[in-house]
Enzyme design. Structure first.
Site, PDB file in Angstrom:
ATOM      1  N   ASN A 683      24.526  35.541 -18.102  1.00 24.87           N
ATOM      2  CA  ASN A 683      25.179  34.531 -17.262  1.00 24.87           C
ATOM      3  C   ASN A 683      26.367  33.871 -17.954  1.00 24.87           C
ATOM      4  O   ASN A 683      26.861  32.841 -17.507  1.00 24.87           O
ATOM      5  CB  ASN A 683      24.161  33.455 -16.847  1.00 24.87           C
ATOM      6  CG  ASN A 683      23.667  32.641 -18.034  1.00 24.87           C
ATOM      7  OD1 ASN A 683      23.732  33.085 -19.168  1.00 24.87           O
ATOM      8  ND2 ASN A 683      23.145  31.459 -17.757  1.00 24.87           N
ATOM      9  N   PHE A 685      30.270  33.620 -19.037  1.00 28.52           N
ATOM     10  CA  PHE A 685      31.475  34.029 -18.317  1.00 28.52           C
ATOM     11  C   PHE A 685      32.647  33.119 -18.668  1.00 28.52           C
ATOM     12  O   PHE A 685      32.478  32.044 -19.261  1.00 28.52           O
ATOM     13  CB  PHE A 685      31.235  33.972 -16.802  1.00 28.52           C
ATOM     14  CG  PHE A 685      30.899  32.597 -16.285  1.00 28.52           C
ATOM     15  CD1 PHE A 685      31.900  31.697 -15.938  1.00 28.52           C
ATOM     16  CD2 PHE A 685      29.580  32.185 -16.164  1.00 28.52           C
ATOM     17  CE1 PHE A 685      31.595  30.421 -15.479  1.00 28.52           C
ATOM     18  CE2 PHE A 685      29.262  30.916 -15.710  1.00 28.52           C
ATOM     19  CZ  PHE A 685      30.280  30.033 -15.365  1.00 28.52           C
ATOM     20  N   LEU A 686      33.817  33.563 -18.285  1.00 31.89           N
ATOM     21  CA  LEU A 686      35.014  32.728 -18.273  1.00 31.89           C
ATOM     22  C   LEU A 686      35.528  32.753 -16.841  1.00 31.89           C
ATOM     23  O   LEU A 686      35.696  33.831 -16.255  1.00 31.89           O
ATOM     24  CB  LEU A 686      36.066  33.256 -19.237  1.00 31.89           C
ATOM     25  CG  LEU A 686      37.377  32.439 -19.312  1.00 31.89           C
ATOM     26  CD1 LEU A 686      37.973  32.543 -20.716  1.00 31.89           C
ATOM     27  CD2 LEU A 686      38.411  32.903 -18.298  1.00 31.89           C
ATOM     28  N   HIS A 715      31.756  29.510 -20.408  1.00 31.35           N
ATOM     29  CA  HIS A 715      30.319  29.323 -20.586  1.00 31.35           C
ATOM     30  C   HIS A 715      29.784  30.418 -21.514  1.00 31.35           C
ATOM     31  O   HIS A 715      29.728  31.579 -21.139  1.00 31.35           O
ATOM     32  CB  HIS A 715      29.607  29.404 -19.228  1.00 31.35           C
ATOM     33  CG  HIS A 715      28.111  29.227 -19.325  1.00 31.35           C
ATOM     34  ND1 HIS A 715      27.236  29.866 -18.486  1.00 31.35           N
ATOM     35  CD2 HIS A 715      27.347  28.494 -20.177  1.00 31.35           C
ATOM     36  CE1 HIS A 715      26.005  29.524 -18.797  1.00 31.35           C
ATOM     37  NE2 HIS A 715      26.042  28.706 -19.831  1.00 31.35           N
ATOM     38  N   PRO A 870      28.034  24.570 -14.208  1.00 34.41           N
ATOM     39  CA  PRO A 870      28.487  25.798 -13.543  1.00 34.41           C
ATOM     40  C   PRO A 870      27.577  26.170 -12.383  1.00 34.41           C
ATOM     41  O   PRO A 870      26.351  25.985 -12.448  1.00 34.41           O
ATOM     42  CB  PRO A 870      28.405  26.858 -14.648  1.00 34.41           C
ATOM     43  CG  PRO A 870      28.204  26.109 -15.931  1.00 34.41           C
ATOM     44  CD  PRO A 870      27.531  24.835 -15.565  1.00 34.41           C
ATOM     45  N   HIS A 896      21.989  21.651 -16.080  1.00 34.77           N
ATOM     46  CA  HIS A 896      23.097  22.348 -16.726  1.00 34.77           C
ATOM     47  C   HIS A 896      23.666  23.468 -15.862  1.00 34.77           C
ATOM     48  O   HIS A 896      24.598  24.153 -16.280  1.00 34.77           O
ATOM     49  CB  HIS A 896      22.653  22.909 -18.075  1.00 34.77           C
ATOM     50  CG  HIS A 896      22.020  24.278 -18.015  1.00 34.77           C
ATOM     51  ND1 HIS A 896      20.962  24.579 -17.185  1.00 34.77           N
ATOM     52  CD2 HIS A 896      22.310  25.428 -18.683  1.00 34.77           C
ATOM     53  CE1 HIS A 896      20.626  25.852 -17.360  1.00 34.77           C
ATOM     54  NE2 HIS A 896      21.421  26.391 -18.249  1.00 34.77           N
ATOM     55  N   ALA A 898      23.023  25.917 -11.806  1.00 35.79           N
ATOM     56  CA  ALA A 898      22.337  26.058 -10.531  1.00 35.79           C
ATOM     57  C   ALA A 898      20.877  26.437 -10.712  1.00 35.79           C
ATOM     58  O   ALA A 898      20.019  26.056  -9.922  1.00 35.79           O
ATOM     59  CB  ALA A 898      23.055  27.105  -9.676  1.00 35.79           C
TER      60      ALA A 898
END
Length: 974
Positions: A683, A685-686, A715, A870, A896, A898
């Site tokens: 999970n 990512f940018l 993240h 995020p 922090h 979903a």
């Protein structure tokens, strides 16, 4: 609704969005869940509530064990969990910071020391007494520090092109040429690393005594005392020392000699002699250094010079011990020695120690007889005529042992030899039948010990013979098919065109018949050519190709952890083994980016390393890495990867001073050294985003956010380094603090008592991982600034690409909080509130300090700490600020992200990565680039909970106030 029925638990409603599992039994505090009823439905679908209730048993836990609205099950502690634990009288738990466990079915064979293998589930009651084989820089053994049972899970069967197979959960890492990769990220055609030697099944030895003090009655009592002091007297069949002695005796019978008084000499190559020296030390004696000298030799009338390597021991006690165990006290040719009396009472794996060491010294290496067939490996001995029968008995016992383990031998051969000046001699010889399957059994279960050159050739022989068997089986199937089709009227000419095989083979299969099995085709390599081209690594592992990965149902699964820094072990021959977020602001608007999305996402994907394994923005040596671990973002500032403003807008200004690089293992450092400045996978990512909503204009202005603005969210965490630290300490804690572990309801909550050496070491190492994670994100941000400068053709400073904030997600920090003291039922309702230093464990949760808190950066102290949450690729993310109720309700914490609804396996079964990418681009104008479609499927929008609902709970409870919402423009993933 005043209660919520969650099956095993009935939650009581404290107030809107606050639900409680009451304190009962050994729980030290109640457990609270912050969620709507809809989110509770999702949270109660997995083990989150059970894990939360178990967390409430931890010593020193204060107030409540807490689960944020995004909670889902983790390892031991739910992801989205928060616990404040007394830093003086409580504990610190690696599992409550972040840890993953990966699993194998119980029938998986695990390689153990002394050439044994055992089924994984059979280690349950004995793992602490065993040593597993680890593939580090060399093959070695390591204590097992952890055994876990993880219930029933989906498993997948992996089969290689040579026919090896293993089953594992999809998150179990496999060693590949590119490092450890989870099974779920592997597919047919990918390469993995295996170790072909299997060893023999473990058996418990029959308990009997081999030597006692009475056997040394005629010796100096001091000699007996030396042996007793080393636990070598009495010597029993179950003693570990015996296993070392069996190897030493077996080798010495081949390539050893007796020297002056007390001396034992061993001859071989230096690297092989080092292994023997280790075994000598293991039984308590000191070997000499390895000596080298040039010597003249003559064979069949030809003279040549060669370097001889040797070492010696000078202990009279050791020499006498080995003689009592069967070493001939004099000339081997004439002494009449035979098999030691006790050998046939030992287990097969113990007898293999003796014989494999003898084979390492005396048996020839695998060699081609002609082209594609191998000679039978042979072992020979010269005996005098008078002692020939003892020599024959020695070989008969050897053949019987090999037969017991399924290996066929030829008849014992006998030859007259040129007699030496003292004796008439006879040469005896025993060979292994050179049938391919028989040779594979020999090389993979007994083989050669103390001889790396022969071991490497044996591994090449295994690989060659397995490939040869597969080729012969393929040709057998082809022959059978063409015969059947020809019998059915199929024209031979058409069959020749259809099959990728020579015409003569087709004709013989149809018309001539064939006696026996077909030979491999002309294109199949000769053995010596294969040996020349095929690589065996220094640790005796080889690369193989995955042929298939198939679902194999659901099975109970287990795992072990080893002490060795390599953190891997051999399972069925395969080598199998903290995060945060930051937001970067710009002065660009969405209209500046429109039309350049694809160019931007491609440039970011090209410039920023993603995916599993190695590769980072910078490559570091050990000294540089240690500077990163101890200095954090200050190192990046000094090296030109950061500016002063970056430190001012980072949690703790980007450095945890409690960090100590010495507390981080070499393995963790090695993993981190290759990954500094990389996203990783899963999970992480940018994402380039645009601000779509502003909820609190005054706070947004202080944060530098406005409608339609472009921001970048990064993240990721401390990559393999942080995971390795957690792994290392969790396993060491489980070993050292077993008494505490036995008091807890779940071994996955293993913790070290506050103030203990391990607690302090782990805290120092964890802080080093935090520093690494901050630098990791800083380097990615630095590279992002460079990419934006290239794509938009202007300096990043002109685009005001400034750090909004960087906050850690998986962490345990010492913080001061107000906690209640006293029992209202027994003290007239009086409860005293005191300030206490706590280890605040946030696993998949984020710090949320309110306005005025001294640890909020000065730039935001008047409005509260920024919080970045995020969402999924299709739903957007949020910026919050620390709410005024956070200190009272959640130890200054909120959600922090979903939170997952589906496992990665379920996600890949539900979604197709390319379809998800197309849907996002066509319908939402979101551009996604990833290493694989599987990664996109794992992170599909439908995999996650509703981030809007998660943030709404945080906002309404006053623990994290909504400031702005963002929506994806483009995204890169590992």
């Amino acid at each position: 609704m005043t209660t919520y029925d969650a099956g095993e638990f009935t939650l009581e409603k404290v107030r809107e969005y606050v639900w409680e599992i009451p304190q009962e039994g050994d729980m030290r505090v109640p457990a609270r869940v912050l969620a709507s009823e809809d989110l509770l439905d999702e949270i109660s679908d997995d083990r989150s509530l059970k894990q939360l209730q178990q967390t409430a048993h931890l010593p020193g836990i204060q107030e409540y064990a807490l689960a944020m609205p995004d909670a889902h099950q983790g390892y031991g502690f739910p992801v989205g969990g928060v616990a404040g634990i007394d830093a003086e009288n409580g504990v610190i738990s690696p599992g409550a910071v972040g840890y993953d466990i990966n699993c194998l079915p119980g029938s998986t064979d695990v390689r153990l020391s002394f050439g044994r293998r055992i089924q994984l589930e059979d280690l349950r009651e004995r793992f602490e007494d065993e040593r597993a084989i680890v593939a580090g820089n060399e093959l070695t053994d390591s204590p097992i520090r952890l055994f876990t049972e993880s219930g029933t899970k989906p498993v997948y069967r992996v089969e290689t092109t040579e026919g090896r197979s293993i089953e594992a959960t999809d998150d179990h890492p496999f060693l590949t040429p590119d490092g450890m990769v989870e099974l779920g990220d592997l597919e047919s055609g990918d390469e993995t690393i295996v170790q072909p030697f299997r060893g023999l099944e473990h058996e418990e030895p029959e308990a009997f005594t081999i030597l006692t003090e009475d056997d040394f009655a005629d010796t100096n009592p001091q000699l007996t005392r030396v042996l007793k002091d080393r636990d070598l007297l009495p010597l029993r069949s179950t003693d570990e020392e015996l296993n070392h002695l069996l190897k030493i005796i077996g080798f010495h019978l081949g390539d050893g000699s007796l020297g002056g008084e007390g001396q034992l000499w061993f001859y071989g190559e230096p690297e092989d002699l080092e292994s023997i020296r280790e075994d000598v030390r293991a039984i308590g004696f000191k070997p000499s250094k390895v000596y080298s000298r040039d010597r003249q030799h003559e064979i069949d009338g030809s003279s040549f010079e060669a370097t001889e390597h040797s070492f010696k021991t000078t202990s009279k006690a050791l020499r006498r011990l080995l003689i009592e165990l069967g070493l001939p006290n004099g000339s081997k040719i004439s002494s009449g020695f035979s098999t030691p009396w006790y050998l046939d009472r030992l287990t097969d794996w113990q007898r293999a120690l003796f014989y494999s060491a003898f084979f390492g010294a005396e048996m020839n290496a695998p060699t081609a007889q002609h082209d594609k067939n191998l000679y039978c490996p042979k072992v020979s001995q010269n005996r005098t005529v008078e002692t020939a029968e003892a020599g024959r008995a020695f070989f008969e016992d050897m053949a019987a042992f090999l037969a017991d383990v399924g290996i066929e031998t030829n008849e014992i051969e006998s030859f007259e030899t040129d007699s030496n000046r003292d004796h008439d001699t006879i040469r005896l010889r025993l060979g292994i039948k050179n049938d391919s399957k028989n040779l594979i059994r020999f090389f993979s279960t007994v083989g050669y010990r103390y001889n790396l050159d022969k071991q490497r050739r044996a591994i090449k022989a295994i690989e060659y013979l397995e490939r040869k068997e597969r080729e012969i089986e393929r040709r057998e199937r082809t022959a059978s098919e063409v015969r059947a089709r020809a019998d059915g009227g199929g024209p031979v000419r058409e069959l020749k065109d259809e099959y990728d095989i020579n015409d003569r083979f087709i004709e013989r299969s149809v018309w001539s018949g064939r006696e026996g099995r077909p030979r491999p085709g002309e294109r199949f390599p000769d053995f010596e050519d294969f040996v020349e081209d095929f690589e065996v690594r220094e640790n005796l592992t080889v690369t193989t190709t995955i042929e298939s990965i198939e679902h194999a149902g659901e099975k109970p699964v287990y795992d072990i952890g080893v002490e060795h820094d390599a953190h891997n072990f051999l399972a069925d021959g395969f080598v199998v083994s903290n995060c945060g977020v930051r937001m970067l602001k710009t002065n660009l608007t969405y209209s500046d980016v429109q039309g350049r999305e694809e160019a931007l996402v491609d440039a970011l994907f090209e410039a920023i390393p993603t995916g599993l394994g190695g590769g980072g923005v910078v490559q570091t040596d050990v000294d540089t890495l240690e500077a990163v671990l101890e200095r954090g973002v200050d190192w990046a500032l000094q090296e030109g990867y950061a500016v002063e403003g970056d430190l001012a807008h980072c949690e703790d200004e980007g450095v945890r001073p409690e960090a100590d690089a010495e507390a981080v293992s070499k393995k963790a450092k090695d993993r981190g050294r290759q990954q500094l400045g990389s996203l990783g996978s899963g999970n992480h990512f940018l994402e380039v985003q645009r601000v779509t909503d502003v909820y609190r204009a005054d706070v947004a202005e202080s944060f530098g956010l406005e409608d339609d603005q472009i921001v970048v969210l990064i993240h990721c965490g401390s990559r393999g380094l942080g995971h390795q630290i957690c792994t290392d300490y969790l396993r060491e804690i489980e070993q050292t603090h077993q008494g505490l572990l036995e008091q807890l309801p779940n071994k996955e909550l293993a913790a070290a008592p506050a103030g203990s050496h391990l607690a302090e070491e782990y805290y120092a190492a964890m802080n080093a991982a935090i520093n690494f994670a901050w630098v990791n994100r800083q380097l990615i941000m630095h590279r992002t600034r460079e990419v934006f400068a290239d794509v938009f053709d202007r300096d990043w400073r002109d685009m005001e690409m400034e750090l909004l904030y960087d906050v850690a997600h998986n962490i345990a920090k010492k913080e001061t909080h107000s906690v209640d003291r006293g029992d209202p039922e027994n003290s007239g309702g009086a409860v005293e509130s005191t300030e206490r230093e706590l280890f605040v464990h946030r696993k998949g949760a984020t710090r949320a300090f309110p306005a005025g808190h001294p640890e909020v950066p000065a730039a935001y102290r008047d409005v509260g700490q920024p919080i970045i949450i995020p969402g999924s690729m299709g739903s957007g993310s949020y910026v919050l600020r620390g709410g005024q109720n956070s200190m009272e309700e959640t130890f200054g914490s909120t959600a922090h992200g979903a939170g997952r609804l589906m496992s990665r396996t379920e996600a890949k079964d539900t979604y197709w990565g390319e379809d998800v990418q197309d849907e996002l681009q066509d319908h939402q104008q979101i551009y996604v680039r990833a290493q694989s479609g599987a990664t996109v499927a794992e992170e599909a929008p439908g995999v996650y909970k509703d981030v809007d609902g998660v943030v709404r709970i945080s906002d309404e409870l006053g623990i994290g106030d909504r400031v702005a919402r963002t929506f994806p423009v483009c995204n890169i993933k590992g």
